[in-house]
Design a protein around this motif. Structure first.
Motif, PDB file in Angstrom:
ATOM      1  N   ASP A   1      -6.808  19.935  23.180  1.00  0.00           N
ATOM      2  CA  ASP A   1      -7.680  20.859  22.340  1.00  0.00           C
ATOM      3  C   ASP A   1      -6.727  21.322  21.187  1.00  0.00           C
ATOM      4  O   ASP A   1      -7.284  21.381  20.304  1.00  0.00           O
ATOM      5  CB  ASP A   1      -8.211  22.062  23.342  1.00  0.00           C
TER       6      ASP A   1
ATOM      7  N   LEU B   1      -6.410  18.866  18.556  1.00  0.00           N
ATOM      8  CA  LEU B   1      -7.765  18.669  18.042  1.00  0.00           C
ATOM      9  C   LEU B   1      -8.055  19.789  16.964  1.00  0.00           C
ATOM     10  O   LEU B   1      -8.426  19.482  16.059  1.00  0.00           O
ATOM     11  CB  LEU B   1      -8.918  18.522  18.751  1.00  0.00           C
TER      12      LEU B   1
ATOM     13  N   ARG C   1      -5.851  19.443  13.722  1.00  0.00           N
ATOM     14  CA  ARG C   1      -6.466  18.421  13.025  1.00  0.00           C
ATOM     15  C   ARG C   1      -7.782  19.076  12.360  1.00  0.00           C
ATOM     16  O   ARG C   1      -7.944  18.614  11.133  1.00  0.00           O
ATOM     17  CB  ARG C   1      -7.079  17.143  13.800  1.00  0.00           C
TER      18      ARG C   1
ATOM     19  N   ALA D   1     -12.507  15.454  14.562  1.00  0.00           N
ATOM     20  CA  ALA D   1     -11.791  16.449  15.636  1.00  0.00           C
ATOM     21  C   ALA D   1     -12.447  17.554  15.785  1.00  0.00           C
ATOM     22  O   ALA D   1     -12.662  18.023  17.055  1.00  0.00           O
ATOM     23  CB  ALA D   1     -10.199  16.896  14.790  1.00  0.00           C
TER      24      ALA D   1
ATOM     25  N   ARG E   1     -15.361  16.469  18.159  1.00  0.00           N
ATOM     26  CA  ARG E   1     -14.840  16.319  19.466  1.00  0.00           C
ATOM     27  C   ARG E   1     -14.644  17.760  20.290  1.00  0.00           C
ATOM     28  O   ARG E   1     -15.148  17.846  21.617  1.00  0.00           O
ATOM     29  CB  ARG E   1     -13.501  15.469  19.656  1.00  0.00           C
ATOM     30  N   ILE E   2     -14.272  18.815  19.507  1.00  0.00           N
ATOM     31  CA  ILE E   2     -13.981  20.311  20.149  1.00  0.00           C
ATOM     32  C   ILE E   2     -15.555  20.615  20.486  1.00  0.00           C
ATOM     33  O   ILE E   2     -15.407  20.922  21.733  1.00  0.00           O
ATOM     34  CB  ILE E   2     -13.268  21.183  19.115  1.00  0.00           C
TER      35      ILE E   2
END
Length: 68
Positions: free
Chosen positions: A17, A20, A23, A31, A34-35
């Protein structure tokens, strides 16, 4: 926003995390996505328990990630 330094969870073969977030702050939309994918449901569930209203929980979840 500061991430928890305790022990960042890293999925097997995945990205932490913390990485991410770094990024995402740098402008990487994937990114940030995705979080959201990892934590959106947890945030929504918490907010639903607090509000007992599905629509309100959805709105608040959007607000949380908008501010993030």
């Amino acid at each position: 926003m500061e991430l928890n330094d305790a022990a960042p969870a890293v999925p097997v073969g995945g990205i932490s995390d913390r990485e991410l977030w770094t990024r995402a702050v740098g402008g990487d939309r994937d990114a940030f996505g995705r979080i959201f994918d990892r934590h959106g449901k947890t945030v929504y569930n918490h907010l639903f328990r607090r509000t007992a209203d599905w629509s309100e929980a959805e709105d608040l979840t959007s607000t949380v990630f908008l501010h993030a």
